[in-house]
Design a protein around this motif. Structure first.
Motif, mmCIF file in Angstrom:
data_model
loop_
_atom_site.group_PDB
_atom_site.id
_atom_site.type_symbol
_atom_site.label_atom_id
_atom_site.label_comp_id
_atom_site.label_asym_id
_atom_site.label_seq_id
_atom_site.Cartn_x
_atom_site.Cartn_y
_atom_site.Cartn_z
ATOM 1 N N ASP A 151 70.465 -39.253 32.242
ATOM 2 C CA ASP A 151 72.125 -40.354 31.611
ATOM 3 C C ASP A 151 73.349 -39.914 32.325
ATOM 4 N N TRP A 152 74.491 -39.965 31.307
ATOM 5 C CA TRP A 152 75.907 -39.873 31.960
ATOM 6 C C TRP A 152 75.581 -38.364 31.335
ATOM 7 N N GLU A 153 74.948 -37.934 30.659
ATOM 8 C CA GLU A 153 75.736 -36.211 29.579
ATOM 9 C C GLU A 153 74.912 -35.417 31.129
ATOM 10 N N ASP A 154 74.171 -35.902 31.582
ATOM 11 C CA ASP A 154 73.280 -35.408 32.400
ATOM 12 C C ASP A 154 73.982 -35.703 33.768
ATOM 13 N N VAL B 184 69.798 -42.523 37.942
ATOM 14 C CA VAL B 184 68.022 -42.651 37.855
ATOM 15 C C VAL B 184 67.800 -44.641 38.019
ATOM 16 N N MET B 185 68.174 -44.924 37.051
ATOM 17 C CA MET B 185 68.407 -46.057 36.756
ATOM 18 C C MET B 185 69.462 -46.992 37.575
ATOM 19 N N ARG B 186 70.216 -46.696 38.412
ATOM 20 C CA ARG B 186 70.547 -47.127 39.363
ATOM 21 C C ARG B 186 69.570 -48.146 40.052
ATOM 22 N N PHE B 187 67.700 -47.213 40.612
ATOM 23 C CA PHE B 187 66.927 -48.114 42.045
ATOM 24 C C PHE B 187 66.028 -49.008 40.974
ATOM 25 N N ALA B 188 66.929 -49.402 39.286
ATOM 26 C CA ALA B 188 65.989 -50.204 38.227
ATOM 27 C C ALA B 188 66.495 -51.787 38.795
ATOM 28 N N ASN B 189 65.345 -52.690 38.769
ATOM 29 C CA ASN B 189 65.204 -54.038 38.932
ATOM 30 C C ASN B 189 65.006 -55.053 37.763
ATOM 31 N N GLU B 190 64.451 -54.778 37.149
ATOM 32 C CA GLU B 190 63.791 -55.114 36.071
ATOM 33 C C GLU B 190 65.331 -54.569 34.791
ATOM 34 N N TYR B 191 65.510 -53.905 34.233
ATOM 35 C CA TYR B 191 65.884 -53.175 33.092
ATOM 36 C C TYR B 191 67.606 -53.228 33.804
ATOM 37 N N GLU B 192 68.015 -53.359 32.973
ATOM 38 C CA GLU B 192 69.798 -53.953 33.196
ATOM 39 C C GLU B 192 70.103 -51.922 32.699
ATOM 40 N N ALA C 247 71.761 -48.729 31.693
ATOM 41 C CA ALA C 247 72.366 -47.798 32.642
ATOM 42 C C ALA C 247 71.115 -46.221 32.568
ATOM 43 N N THR C 248 71.215 -46.011 31.718
ATOM 44 C CA THR C 248 70.030 -44.700 31.833
ATOM 45 C C THR C 248 68.915 -45.226 30.148
ATOM 46 N N VAL C 249 68.308 -43.665 30.984
ATOM 47 C CA VAL C 249 67.397 -44.027 30.166
ATOM 48 C C VAL C 249 67.124 -42.355 28.848
ATOM 49 N N PRO C 250 66.882 -43.368 27.701
ATOM 50 C CA PRO C 250 67.365 -42.480 26.580
ATOM 51 C C PRO C 250 66.197 -41.298 26.580
ATOM 52 N N ASP C 251 66.821 -40.774 26.265
ATOM 53 C CA ASP C 251 66.013 -39.222 25.873
ATOM 54 C C ASP C 251 65.136 -39.294 24.038
ATOM 55 N N PRO C 252 63.932 -39.738 24.350
ATOM 56 C CA PRO C 252 63.091 -40.070 23.801
ATOM 57 C C PRO C 252 62.496 -38.267 22.095
ATOM 58 N N ASP D 184 58.394 -47.149 30.603
ATOM 59 C CA ASP D 184 58.894 -49.055 31.269
ATOM 60 C C ASP D 184 59.808 -48.413 32.392
ATOM 61 N N TYR D 185 60.787 -47.624 32.283
ATOM 62 C CA TYR D 185 62.742 -47.403 32.554
ATOM 63 C C TYR D 185 62.377 -46.985 34.137
ATOM 64 N N LEU D 186 60.808 -45.942 33.503
ATOM 65 C CA LEU D 186 61.396 -45.202 34.789
ATOM 66 C C LEU D 186 59.953 -45.690 35.875
ATOM 67 N N GLU D 187 59.547 -46.678 35.433
ATOM 68 C CA GLU D 187 58.087 -47.398 36.692
ATOM 69 C C GLU D 187 59.014 -48.336 37.222
ATOM 70 N N ASP D 188 60.128 -48.447 36.437
ATOM 71 C CA ASP D 188 60.747 -49.970 37.052
ATOM 72 C C ASP D 188 61.860 -48.981 38.156
ATOM 73 N N ALA D 189 62.245 -48.315 37.702
ATOM 74 C CA ALA D 189 63.560 -46.863 38.514
ATOM 75 C C ALA D 189 62.593 -46.812 39.941
ATOM 76 N N CYS D 190 61.767 -46.313 39.691
ATOM 77 C CA CYS D 190 60.984 -45.648 40.672
ATOM 78 C C CYS D 190 60.144 -46.443 41.400
ATOM 79 N N GLN D 191 60.185 -47.714 40.990
ATOM 80 C CA GLN D 191 59.880 -48.433 42.362
ATOM 81 C C GLN D 191 60.379 -48.933 42.867
#
Length: 163
Positions: free
Chosen positions: A90-93, A112-120, A122-127, A140-147
């Motif tokens: 995320d932006w803080e990190d 990391v979300m710069r590499f995502a194709n499905e999700y728009e 910008a960041t991965v929320p802290d759960p 879900d987000y990480l699978e997309d970005a990592c692909q």
């Protein structure tokens, strides 16, 4: 030539070890385990030496990723020199990394979300402070970005083999 990727979140017990687990599985499945090194770290020392959050481990295990072997660690000065890509959740990190990183290595930092194709997003929320469903959303987000990231490292590996 090896490509080295470091995933970073705040404490290194939820998002970044999940990203590491997802990406490690993808690179191994793609036969790139010998040319891509992956790790994770935290911007803060909150959880050094701890295993990933049990909820993160459970969510990852449900999807076939093993992250229980990880021990949280903090980003070190050597990481900025050693890794080719340092990907914040995320932006803080990212801001924390930018403050710590020498100017010569700032180009290695990104979300990391710069590499995502499905999700728009910008960041991965802290759960961490939410329920178990948040950990599934993170995956879900990480699978997309990592692909998307896999395509980049695959191109890199192919270029080095051809050279």
């Amino acid at each position: 030539m090896m490509t080295k990727v470091l995933f970073v979140c705040k404490g290194n017990i939820c998002r970044s070890p999940s990203a590491e687990g997802v990406f490690r599985q993808l690179i191994n499945d793609a036969g790139l385990g010998e040319v891509v090194r992956v790790d994770s770290a935290g911007t803060h020392a909150f959880h050094i030496g701890e295993a990933p959050d049990a909820r993160a481990q459970a969510a990852a295990r449900k999807r076939g990723y093993e992250i229980n072997h990880r021990e949280a660690r903090q980003v070190s000065a050597d990481d900025f020199r050693e890794y080719d890509l340092i990907l914040a959740m995320d932006w803080e990190d990212l801001s924390d990394l930018q403050r710590q990183c020498p100017k010569a290595y700032q180009h290695k930092l990104n979300l990391v979300m710069r590499f995502a194709n499905e999700y728009e997003e910008a960041t991965v929320p802290d759960p961490y402070y939410g329920g178990p469903e948040g950990f599934g959303k993170v995956l879900d987000y990480l699978e997309d970005a990592c692909q998307g990231l896999l395509e980049l490292v695959r191109k890199r590996a192919t270029q080095y083999q051809a050279a």
